[in-house]
Design an enzyme around this catalytic site. Structure first.
Site, mmCIF file in Angstrom:
data_model
loop_
_atom_site.group_PDB
_atom_site.id
_atom_site.type_symbol
_atom_site.label_atom_id
_atom_site.label_comp_id
_atom_site.label_asym_id
_atom_site.label_seq_id
_atom_site.Cartn_x
_atom_site.Cartn_y
_atom_site.Cartn_z
ATOM 1 N N ARG A 51 24.107 35.839 109.409
ATOM 2 C CA ARG A 51 24.493 37.239 109.627
ATOM 3 C C ARG A 51 25.972 37.446 109.308
ATOM 4 N NH1 ARG A 51 26.486 38.789 114.282
ATOM 5 N NH2 ARG A 51 25.231 37.341 115.516
ATOM 6 N N TYR A 103 22.038 63.661 100.176
ATOM 7 C CA TYR A 103 20.753 62.959 100.248
ATOM 8 C C TYR A 103 20.128 63.139 101.639
ATOM 9 C CZ TYR A 103 17.633 58.955 100.923
ATOM 10 O OH TYR A 103 16.578 58.157 101.247
ATOM 11 N N ASP A 175 29.292 58.416 97.718
ATOM 12 C CA ASP A 175 28.048 57.780 97.300
ATOM 13 C C ASP A 175 28.021 57.773 95.773
ATOM 14 O OD1 ASP A 175 25.415 57.143 96.593
ATOM 15 O OD2 ASP A 175 24.576 58.107 98.364
ATOM 16 N N LYS A 200 18.670 51.138 93.536
ATOM 17 C CA LYS A 200 18.500 52.000 92.364
ATOM 18 C C LYS A 200 19.012 51.313 91.100
ATOM 19 C CE LYS A 200 17.131 55.095 95.457
ATOM 20 N NZ LYS A 200 17.577 54.613 96.763
#
Length: 391
Positions: A51, A103, A175, A200
């Site tokens: 982590r 978004y 973004d 994406k």
């Protein structure tokens, strides 16, 4: 010639991790280990628990930091994990200013989650600098941009917003999913945190879920890393490797997709059954000149509007090449319906206010030949009723 002088295209392939120093492997090794043996009880090694750090993930984080021109990159389990963790830099009583046609997932985290922790927000038309300036409050700590925005491809003047933010002691988040660092590098324009859904274009093959954040300032990077480590929404080794592999072909994929998108946008703009096309590559698109100044290309995502929901249904039913799905930025073209997909979390009245109508479709152009996609759309449009007036 130093690596600082290399083109972006070359940097995609040649970075610090291009050859494994232990074996000479030209593919980054996959370290699936969840924990790491410590050889000294008094001094631990660089890695202790996955982590907190993983060599495969670190290779991706270093790669995106270099490509964005940042001091530090951080890899998350999804784009929304990157966005949500970045918002945790805020505290109770803070205010965030957000581009209005953001978004849907970002809209949801702001309206449904941040508000419960006493963080205020205002949605604003980020294309209007005067409106942005008028909405900044004494407690405004972050100005959040999407440019081009999702799904109407609105263009924000990045430097204009950065100047307002700096004058008011605000951080700026942006973004950059639609354009990637291939076409737009916001850190160079003064943005503080650049965010990506690496699912994406960066990964590019519809086979991985991932998010990235890049910062210019080392101290800010340390703060964001502390949050990432605390909340643990980190990207696994396998998915980190998949994004690294996808990055190698980003230039050629995006170049091809963008060229096709420009042709398809021009075709749709002239079609009698299309009411409007939203694409920064069209000379009359609002913000076209601003976009040309701050980006190297219009990208491969466009939206277009047909008459109504019935027209949408007919078009989706008869188009054959694009997959009809959530997401974008893949090798295959993806046709999406924002009202029920990317922006389903946004109430209908809020969507309408922002111009996200029931007749709006978003197209992410893939690697199919543009002429084949156009022929496919032409056959599908033939099934739609004739229109007498084009608005």
């Amino acid at each position: 010639m130093s690596n600082h002088d290399w083109s972006f295209q070359t940097k995609l392939l040649h970075n610090e991790s291009k050859v494994d120093k232990g074996t000479g492997a030209v593919s980054v090794p996959l370290h699936h280990s969840s924990t790491f043996h410590q050889f000294d009880v008094e001094e631990f090694g660089k890695y202790d628990y996955a982590r907190s750090g993983n060599p495969t993930r670190e290779a991706l984080e270093q790669a995106i930091a270099e490509l964005e021109g940042g001091a530090r990159g951080l890899a998350f389990s999804s784009g929304m994990a990157a966005i949500s963790t970045s918002f945790l830099l805020l505290s109770q009583g803070d205010h965030v200013l957000v581009t209005e046609d953001v978004y849907g997932g970002t809209f949801r985290i702001i309206t449904d989650v941040l508000t419960r922790f006493g963080i205020e927000h205002t949605f604003v038309d980020m294309t209007d600098l005067h409106q942005v300036a008028s909405e900044i409050r004494p407690n405004t700590k972050v100005i959040y941009m999407e440019t081009p925005s999702n799904p109407l491809l609105k263009v924000t003047d990045i430097k204009g917003i950065v100047n307002l933010a700096k004058a008011n002691n605000c951080l700026t988040f942006l973004d950059n999913t639609f354009l990637t660092p291939e076409l737009q590098q916001p850190l160079e324009l003064g943005v503080d945190v650049v965010l990506h859904s690496a699912t994406k274009f960066l990964a590019g093959h519809s086979d991985v879920l991932a998010g990235l954040a890049v910062v210019k300032d080392e101290e800010l990077g340390n703060r964001l890393y502390k949050l990432q480590n605390a909340f643990g929404a980190v990207l696994g080794a396998q998915d980190s490797w998949l994004v690294l592999r996808g990055l190698k072909t980003l230039h050629v994929r995006l170049k091809q997709s963008q060229e096709s998108a420009e042709k398809i946008a021009a075709y749709l703009a002239d079609h009698p059954k299309v009411e409007a096309v939203y694409y920064p590559g069209l000379s009359y698109h609002p913000g076209h000149d601003t976009h040309r100044y701050q980006a190297k290309g219009p990208g491969a995502v466009l939206s277009f509007k047909v008459a109504d929901f019935e027209a949408v249904k007919l078009l989706v039913e008869h188009v054959k090449l694009p997959v009809f799905a959530v997401s974008l930025g893949a090798v295959e073209s993806i046709l999406s319906y924002p009202a029920k997909m990317s922006h389903a979390a946004m109430p209908a009245e809020e969507r309408e206010k922002r111009g996200i109508s029931d007749g709006l479709l978003r197209l992410s152009v893939g690697l199919e030949k543009a002429e084949d996609l156009i022929a496919d759309f032409e056959a599908a449009f033939a099934k739609l009723p004739a229109v007498t007036v084009k608005s």
